[in-house]
Design an enzyme around this catalytic site. Structure first.
Site, short mmCIF file in Angstrom:
data_model
loop_
_atom_site.label_atom_id
_atom_site.label_comp_id
_atom_site.label_asym_id
_atom_site.label_seq_id
_atom_site.Cartn_x
_atom_site.Cartn_y
_atom_site.Cartn_z
N LYS A 14 -38.90 -49.18 36.70
CA LYS A 14 -38.80 -50.62 36.49
C LYS A 14 -37.62 -51.14 37.28
CE LYS A 14 -36.79 -52.14 32.76
NZ LYS A 14 -36.50 -52.49 31.36
N ALA A 30 -24.45 -53.88 26.31
CA ALA A 30 -23.70 -53.03 27.23
C ALA A 30 -24.63 -51.99 27.85
CB ALA A 30 -22.54 -52.35 26.51
N ARG A 69 -26.32 -73.42 17.67
CA ARG A 69 -26.90 -74.35 16.70
C ARG A 69 -28.34 -74.71 17.07
NH1 ARG A 69 -21.75 -77.23 17.61
NH2 ARG A 69 -20.26 -76.53 16.03
#
Length: 337
Positions: free
Chosen positions: A69, A236, A170
């Protein structure tokens, strides 16, 4: 020789999250059984344009699949009206070398990565966990939430945090319930989703924390974290990235998707380089927990960390399922090569 070519719309028509989750679990178990190979990660930074490319590849002998990939993340594309996250997945038959399919990698990646974070939480979090915190409100975050709610029905509250843009958190939280129903057929109360207005307080309340940011310095500090918290660290996945305080690894139960890759580019990379922990402190790999070879959480008080750097194995099993389902439904293109 016919090869399946599948675009994102085709993948959305055939892939369902529960099936993807089962495929990812099977890939982890096959890895634990020694029936897979993870080949070295290749990455490159296009510094002038702020883009990054990485290539992940591997082989699953248990499924007779190998492939690769290539993913590209070019955030500046947004300003050009182009998608920032792009890639291609190529899958081959490992008994003949014949290509089986070529497809969009971005959607596959989102689905299998969401599955990975949730599988780590299901395997390692406390069974009475009720509060989930998602650190990051980007493209991947909704998949993490969907998979977590699929595997952890006891979750009653979900915090969404965005350390760089609180308003974004939000907006994301306000749209969560509708998106989960529309895209994943999950019925949820809108009141369950809240922006983390005070990150330290939200961390302290959370039982499970999934991190999915590109941060290169710790966002979550150890003093905020209560005993018994589980972390699935997803963001990470390249050298130098870091989302949580390195000292959180001290005394924690640490698990990897692939130990070698995690030591090189995972959340544990910098704690090991800094001498906070040693490679010998890693309890094992998540596939070993799923297979019953090693224990997961052993007490209600311990902190558990699942470092998931992302394996091509997960893309391969997910992509092969998509190929089979698409051919059964006569979707996509069958091309002669």
């Amino acid at each position: 020789m016919k090869v399946s070519i599948l675009g994102r719309k085709n993948l959305e028509q055939v892939l369902e999250l529960p099936s993807v989750i089962e495929g990812v679990k099977s890939a982890y178990r096959l890895k634990a059984a020694g029936k897979t190979v993870v080949w070295p990660l290749v990455s490159y930074d296009f510094e002038e344009v702020g883009g990054v490319m990485d290539i992940r590849s591997g082989c699953i002998f248990g499924e007779n699949l190998h492939g690769l990939k290539m993913l590209n993340n070019f955030p500046a594309n947004t300003e050009k009206g182009l998608p920032p996250f792009n890639g291609m997945l190529m899958i081959f038959d490992s008994t003949t070398g014949i290509p089986l399919g070529v497809m969009d990698a971005a959607y596959i990646t989102c689905m299998r990565t969401g599955a990975a974070g949730a599988i780590g939480a299901q395997a390692l979090a406390r069974s009475d966990s009720e509060v989930l915190l998602i650190l990051g409100a980007g493209k991947q975050s909704i998949y993490q939430i969907a998979a977590a709610l699929t595997l952890l029905p006891g979750i009653k509250k979900v915090y969404i945090a965005d350390a760089l843009n609180q308003e974004h958190a939000r907006t994301f939280a306000a749209a969560c319930a509708e998106r989960l129903q529309k895209d994943f057929s999950l019925e949820c109360s809108q009141g369950a989703f809240l922006a983390a207005e005070d990150l330290a307080a939200a961390v302290g309340e959370s039982d499970i924390i999934i991190t999915i940011t590109p941060s290169r310095s710790p966002v979550i500090l150890k003093e905020w974290v209560k005993p018994g918290t589980h972390f699935s660290c997803i963001g990470a996945d390249m050298e130098g990235k870091e989302e949580i305080d390195p000292t959180l690894f001290q005394g924690a139960k640490i698990y990897a998707d692939d130990v070698k890759q995690c030591v090189q580019v995972g959340e544990m990379e910098l704690p090991i380089k800094q001498g906070v922990i040693r490679e010998a402190d890693i309890a094992g790999e998540i596939g070993q927990v799923l297979s019953g070879e090693i224990p997961g959480r052993c007490s209600e008080e311990e902190i558990t960390i699942f470092d998931a750097t992302g394996l091509a194995l997960l893309d391969l099993v997910t992509g092969k399922r998509a190929i089979d389902l698409a051919q059964a439904k006569e979707l996509g293109i069958l091309a002669d090569i």
